[in-house]
Scaffold this motif. Sequence first.
Motif, PDB file in Angstrom:
ATOM      1  N   ILE A   1       0.838  -1.136   0.054  1.00 38.36           N
ATOM      2  CA  ILE A   1      -0.092  -0.042   0.082  1.00 38.36           C
ATOM      3  C   ILE A   1       1.000   1.356  -0.268  1.00 38.36           C
ATOM      4  O   ILE A   1       1.727   1.342   0.683  1.00 38.36           O
ATOM      5  CB  ILE A   1      -0.914   0.182   1.134  1.00 38.36           C
ATOM      6  CG1 ILE A   1      -1.605  -1.254   1.381  1.00 38.36           C
ATOM      7  CG2 ILE A   1      -1.706   1.444   1.104  1.00 38.36           C
ATOM      8  CD1 ILE A   1      -2.523  -1.419   2.536  1.00 38.36           C
ATOM      9  N   LYS A   2       0.735   2.299  -1.051  1.00 40.46           N
ATOM     10  CA  LYS A   2       1.471   3.340  -1.200  1.00 40.46           C
ATOM     11  C   LYS A   2       0.466   4.265  -1.443  1.00 40.46           C
ATOM     12  O   LYS A   2      -0.241   4.336  -2.441  1.00 40.46           O
ATOM     13  CB  LYS A   2       2.326   3.178  -2.260  1.00 40.46           C
ATOM     14  CG  LYS A   2       3.638   4.383  -2.320  1.00 40.46           C
ATOM     15  CD  LYS A   2       4.583   3.813  -3.360  1.00 40.46           C
ATOM     16  CE  LYS A   2       5.721   4.935  -3.353  1.00 40.46           C
ATOM     17  NZ  LYS A   2       6.822   4.646  -4.136  1.00 40.46           N
ATOM     18  N   ALA A   3       0.624   5.478  -0.653  1.00 46.21           N
ATOM     19  CA  ALA A   3      -0.330   6.532  -1.125  1.00 46.21           C
ATOM     20  C   ALA A   3      -1.740   6.343  -1.127  1.00 46.21           C
ATOM     21  O   ALA A   3      -2.540   6.719  -1.923  1.00 46.21           O
ATOM     22  CB  ALA A   3       0.088   7.650  -2.166  1.00 46.21           C
ATOM     23  N   GLN A   4      -2.238   5.419  -0.114  1.00 41.40           N
ATOM     24  CA  GLN A   4      -3.663   4.786  -0.134  1.00 41.40           C
ATOM     25  C   GLN A   4      -4.012   3.981  -1.162  1.00 41.40           C
ATOM     26  O   GLN A   4      -5.159   3.817  -1.596  1.00 41.40           O
ATOM     27  CB  GLN A   4      -4.458   5.949   0.288  1.00 41.40           C
ATOM     28  CG  GLN A   4      -4.250   6.705   1.358  1.00 41.40           C
ATOM     29  CD  GLN A   4      -5.470   7.748   1.775  1.00 41.40           C
ATOM     30  OE1 GLN A   4      -5.911   7.938   0.784  1.00 41.40           O
ATOM     31  NE2 GLN A   4      -5.528   8.194   2.981  1.00 41.40           N
ATOM     32  N   ARG A   5      -2.982   3.540  -2.057  1.00 45.69           N
ATOM     33  CA  ARG A   5      -3.313   2.812  -3.325  1.00 45.69           C
ATOM     34  C   ARG A   5      -2.540   1.272  -3.101  1.00 45.69           C
ATOM     35  O   ARG A   5      -1.343   1.147  -2.409  1.00 45.69           O
ATOM     36  CB  ARG A   5      -2.755   3.482  -4.351  1.00 45.69           C
ATOM     37  CG  ARG A   5      -3.220   4.832  -4.896  1.00 45.69           C
ATOM     38  CD  ARG A   5      -2.010   5.600  -5.929  1.00 45.69           C
ATOM     39  NE  ARG A   5      -2.506   6.903  -5.861  1.00 45.69           N
ATOM     40  CZ  ARG A   5      -3.257   7.520  -6.820  1.00 45.69           C
ATOM     41  NH1 ARG A   5      -4.028   6.830  -7.579  1.00 45.69           N
ATOM     42  NH2 ARG A   5      -3.466   8.747  -6.629  1.00 45.69           N
ATOM     43  N   ARG A   6      -3.355   0.336  -3.415  1.00 44.37           N
ATOM     44  CA  ARG A   6      -2.846  -0.972  -3.207  1.00 44.37           C
ATOM     45  C   ARG A   6      -2.764  -1.934  -4.558  1.00 44.37           C
ATOM     46  O   ARG A   6      -3.364  -1.858  -5.510  1.00 44.37           O
ATOM     47  CB  ARG A   6      -3.889  -1.656  -2.472  1.00 44.37           C
ATOM     48  CG  ARG A   6      -3.817  -3.207  -1.925  1.00 44.37           C
ATOM     49  CD  ARG A   6      -5.029  -3.754  -1.139  1.00 44.37           C
ATOM     50  NE  ARG A   6      -4.779  -5.041  -0.693  1.00 44.37           N
ATOM     51  CZ  ARG A   6      -4.836  -6.222  -1.123  1.00 44.37           C
ATOM     52  NH1 ARG A   6      -5.143  -6.167  -2.732  1.00 44.37           N
ATOM     53  NH2 ARG A   6      -4.979  -7.287  -0.655  1.00 44.37           N
ATOM     54  N   ALA A   7      -1.653  -2.879  -4.252  1.00 41.23           N
ATOM     55  CA  ALA A   7      -1.154  -3.676  -5.401  1.00 41.23           C
ATOM     56  C   ALA A   7      -0.885  -4.952  -4.803  1.00 41.23           C
ATOM     57  O   ALA A   7      -0.532  -5.034  -3.722  1.00 41.23           O
ATOM     58  CB  ALA A   7      -0.277  -3.020  -6.350  1.00 41.23           C
ATOM     59  N   SER A   8      -1.110  -5.961  -5.573  1.00 43.47           N
ATOM     60  CA  SER A   8      -0.290  -7.243  -5.339  1.00 43.47           C
ATOM     61  C   SER A   8       0.197  -8.120  -6.255  1.00 43.47           C
ATOM     62  O   SER A   8      -0.118  -7.853  -7.709  1.00 43.47           O
ATOM     63  CB  SER A   8      -1.458  -7.930  -4.620  1.00 43.47           C
ATOM     64  OG  SER A   8      -2.614  -8.585  -5.509  1.00 43.47           O
TER      65      SER A   8
ATOM     66  N   LEU B   1       0.865   2.735  -7.628  1.00 48.50           N
ATOM     67  CA  LEU B   1       0.783   4.385  -8.190  1.00 48.50           C
ATOM     68  C   LEU B   1      -0.059   4.166  -9.236  1.00 48.50           C
ATOM     69  O   LEU B   1      -0.865   5.208  -9.483  1.00 48.50           O
ATOM     70  CB  LEU B   1       1.983   4.770  -8.538  1.00 48.50           C
ATOM     71  CG  LEU B   1       3.018   4.990  -7.478  1.00 48.50           C
ATOM     72  CD1 LEU B   1       4.476   5.387  -8.148  1.00 48.50           C
ATOM     73  CD2 LEU B   1       2.643   5.998  -6.595  1.00 48.50           C
ATOM     74  N   GLY B   2      -0.492   3.050 -10.003  1.00 48.11           N
ATOM     75  CA  GLY B   2      -1.580   2.915 -10.961  1.00 48.11           C
ATOM     76  C   GLY B   2      -2.923   2.724 -10.566  1.00 48.11           C
ATOM     77  O   GLY B   2      -3.891   2.688 -11.347  1.00 48.11           O
ATOM     78  N   ALA B   3      -3.175   2.339  -9.294  1.00 52.65           N
ATOM     79  CA  ALA B   3      -4.471   2.084  -8.575  1.00 52.65           C
ATOM     80  C   ALA B   3      -5.031   3.143  -8.102  1.00 52.65           C
ATOM     81  O   ALA B   3      -4.605   4.272  -8.061  1.00 52.65           O
ATOM     82  CB  ALA B   3      -4.236   1.141  -7.618  1.00 52.65           C
ATOM     83  N   ASN B   4      -6.342   3.005  -7.948  1.00 52.24           N
ATOM     84  CA  ASN B   4      -7.239   3.999  -7.407  1.00 52.24           C
ATOM     85  C   ASN B   4      -6.924   3.975  -5.946  1.00 52.24           C
ATOM     86  O   ASN B   4      -7.003   2.963  -5.070  1.00 52.24           O
ATOM     87  CB  ASN B   4      -8.678   3.648  -7.609  1.00 52.24           C
ATOM     88  CG  ASN B   4      -9.006   3.535  -9.078  1.00 52.24           C
ATOM     89  OD1 ASN B   4      -8.550   4.402  -9.951  1.00 52.24           O
ATOM     90  ND2 ASN B   4      -9.804   2.642  -9.564  1.00 52.24           N
ATOM     91  N   PRO B   5      -6.936   5.148  -5.412  1.00 53.20           N
ATOM     92  CA  PRO B   5      -7.078   5.571  -3.827  1.00 53.20           C
ATOM     93  C   PRO B   5      -7.914   4.994  -3.187  1.00 53.20           C
ATOM     94  O   PRO B   5      -9.081   5.257  -3.598  1.00 53.20           O
ATOM     95  CB  PRO B   5      -6.360   6.850  -3.706  1.00 53.20           C
ATOM     96  CG  PRO B   5      -6.936   7.344  -4.842  1.00 53.20           C
ATOM     97  CD  PRO B   5      -6.829   6.449  -5.961  1.00 53.20           C
ATOM     98  N   ASP B   6      -7.843   4.458  -1.829  1.00 59.29           N
ATOM     99  CA  ASP B   6      -8.761   4.027  -0.914  1.00 59.29           C
ATOM    100  C   ASP B   6      -8.192   4.274   0.425  1.00 59.29           C
ATOM    101  O   ASP B   6      -7.537   3.514   0.937  1.00 59.29           O
ATOM    102  CB  ASP B   6      -9.371   2.827  -1.167  1.00 59.29           C
ATOM    103  CG  ASP B   6     -10.728   2.639  -0.343  1.00 59.29           C
ATOM    104  OD1 ASP B   6     -11.073   3.119   0.402  1.00 59.29           O
ATOM    105  OD2 ASP B   6     -11.575   1.653  -1.050  1.00 59.29           O
ATOM    106  N   PRO B   7      -8.941   5.348   1.256  1.00 55.09           N
ATOM    107  CA  PRO B   7      -8.198   5.332   2.511  1.00 55.09           C
ATOM    108  C   PRO B   7      -8.670   4.325   3.646  1.00 55.09           C
ATOM    109  O   PRO B   7      -7.863   3.763   4.670  1.00 55.09           O
ATOM    110  CB  PRO B   7      -8.884   6.421   3.017  1.00 55.09           C
ATOM    111  CG  PRO B   7     -10.111   6.754   2.447  1.00 55.09           C
ATOM    112  CD  PRO B   7      -9.816   6.320   1.044  1.00 55.09           C
ATOM    113  N   ALA B   8      -9.454   3.175   3.112  1.00 58.29           N
ATOM    114  CA  ALA B   8      -9.738   2.097   3.863  1.00 58.29           C
ATOM    115  C   ALA B   8      -8.704   1.031   3.785  1.00 58.29           C
ATOM    116  O   ALA B   8      -8.546  -0.002   4.574  1.00 58.29           O
ATOM    117  CB  ALA B   8     -10.963   1.427   3.564  1.00 58.29           C
ATOM    118  N   TYR B   9      -7.696   1.171   2.874  1.00 63.08           N
ATOM    119  CA  TYR B   9      -6.614   0.189   2.773  1.00 63.08           C
ATOM    120  C   TYR B   9      -5.869   0.213   3.944  1.00 63.08           C
ATOM    121  O   TYR B   9      -5.347   1.107   4.394  1.00 63.08           O
ATOM    122  CB  TYR B   9      -5.864   0.270   1.421  1.00 63.08           C
ATOM    123  CG  TYR B   9      -6.351  -0.017   0.177  1.00 63.08           C
ATOM    124  CD1 TYR B   9      -7.079  -1.288   0.027  1.00 63.08           C
ATOM    125  CD2 TYR B   9      -6.357   0.883  -0.981  1.00 63.08           C
ATOM    126  CE1 TYR B   9      -7.870  -1.463  -1.179  1.00 63.08           C
ATOM    127  CE2 TYR B   9      -6.991   0.546  -2.086  1.00 63.08           C
ATOM    128  CZ  TYR B   9      -7.678  -0.607  -2.419  1.00 63.08           C
ATOM    129  OH  TYR B   9      -8.375  -0.796  -3.415  1.00 63.08           O
TER     130      TYR B   9
END
Length: 377
Positions: A6-13, A36-44
Motif C-alpha cells: 500500500i502506497k499513498a492509499q493505493r494497493r497492489a499485489s 501508483l496506477g491503482a485507485n486510492p482508498d483510505p480503507a486500505y
Amino acid sequence: IGLVGIKAQRRASLSINKTDEATLGEAVRDLSGMALGANPDPAYDIAASQPHEAFSAGVDAPDHDAMYDRVVEFQQYVAATYPTLHLRSAGISFIRRRSCYANTNDVEFVSSRGLYSVSLTFSSREGENNSSMMYTGYTRYALDKPIKDETNVDMLLRQSTEQVTTQHIPAKFKGDMIIAPTCLPTFLGFLTARISDGPMIAGTSIYEGKLGEPVASELLSVHSRPLGDEIASGYWVTGDGYKAENATIIDKGRLNTYLLGLYGSNRLKMARAVNSGGCYVVDPGTISYEDLIAGVKEGILITRFSGGRPSDRGDFSGVAKNSYYIKDGKLAFPIKETTVSGNMAELLKSVQGISSERVNFGGSVLPWVQVSGITAS
C-alpha cells in the motif's frame, strides 16, 4: 511468495516463485509502480503490530503404509459389501503446509500443519440403471479408523446403491426438507457470504443492520472455530494478518457478528471479525436423525444440491440429487433429479429440528437440519 503493498492509499499485489534477494527487490519495485496506477482508498491498511508467534499441529511426515492399507481395506470392504458400487476414485493425500505471514508493522506469524485428506467419488450401476455420482471427503491428523467408519461414508455408499432405481415424486408439493451434512454448507453459505465484505460494502446484504437481531430459528447456533479441537484443517492467522480467534456467528438464531475483514471494517467503520469465517460448527439438536425423518409428513431428504447462485434476497431454485422422497415419516424412494425452490433466508428461519448426530469432516462439524417451506416439482 504473495506480496501486498500500500502506497499513498493505493494497493497492489503480486506473486513470485523465487526467494533470492534480487528477485525480491525487483518484485518490491514492481509492486510500488503497480500501486501508483491503482485507485486510492483510505480503507486500505495492514494488520497492527502483534507479538511474534509460531503455531503447529498434526504430524511432520506421512505414514505411507497406513495410507496404502486404509485404501486397500476400503476397496475390499466396498467390493464385499456393495458389489454394485463403482469407486471412481478413492485416495488419501498427506498435506504439509508451512507458512509465514509478515508485514512492516512487525507482525510475524509462522505456522505448520500436517494432515491427511481423504477423498472419495463413487456411483452405482445395476443393469442399465446408474445412480448419480456422489462424492465426499474429510481431513484427519491420524488414520486411526477405517475409511468406512469415518463421517457418514457408509451411509452414502449404501444410499448410492439404492439410488440406481429412482422415481418421480407423485406431484408438485410444498413441504419440508431435511438437509444432510454434505449439503448443509450450501444453505449456510448464503448467510455467511452476505455478512462478509463484498455484499456489506455494496449495500446489497439483507443482513445489513441486523446485528443482534433474529435472522434464523432459535434452534440454530453456528460457530466459526478455526482453533477448535474438533477441527483438523483450521487456521491460526486471518487473511489480513491477525491472530485468529473462535467466534459465534449465529447464537440461538441471532446474528452475533459480521464477517468483515480489515478493509471492510475500515470502509464501513464497523468492528473487524476475529476470524475469516469457515471451520463451521453447528450445535447439535435433541432429536435423532431417524426421528427427524419420522416427523415429516411429506418432504425431501437432500444430500446434494445443484443450482445457480441465489438472488440477493435468497430466492433459489436447483436440483436435488442423490436424494429421497419422504412420505408419512419414511424414506419412500430415491427420487429422480427433482427441482426444489424456496428462499434461503426464510429456510434458516423455518428450522424445525436439528439432529443430535453430527458429522465431523475435519473442516466442519455439521448435523442434519429440517426446514419447511420448500417447493418440490
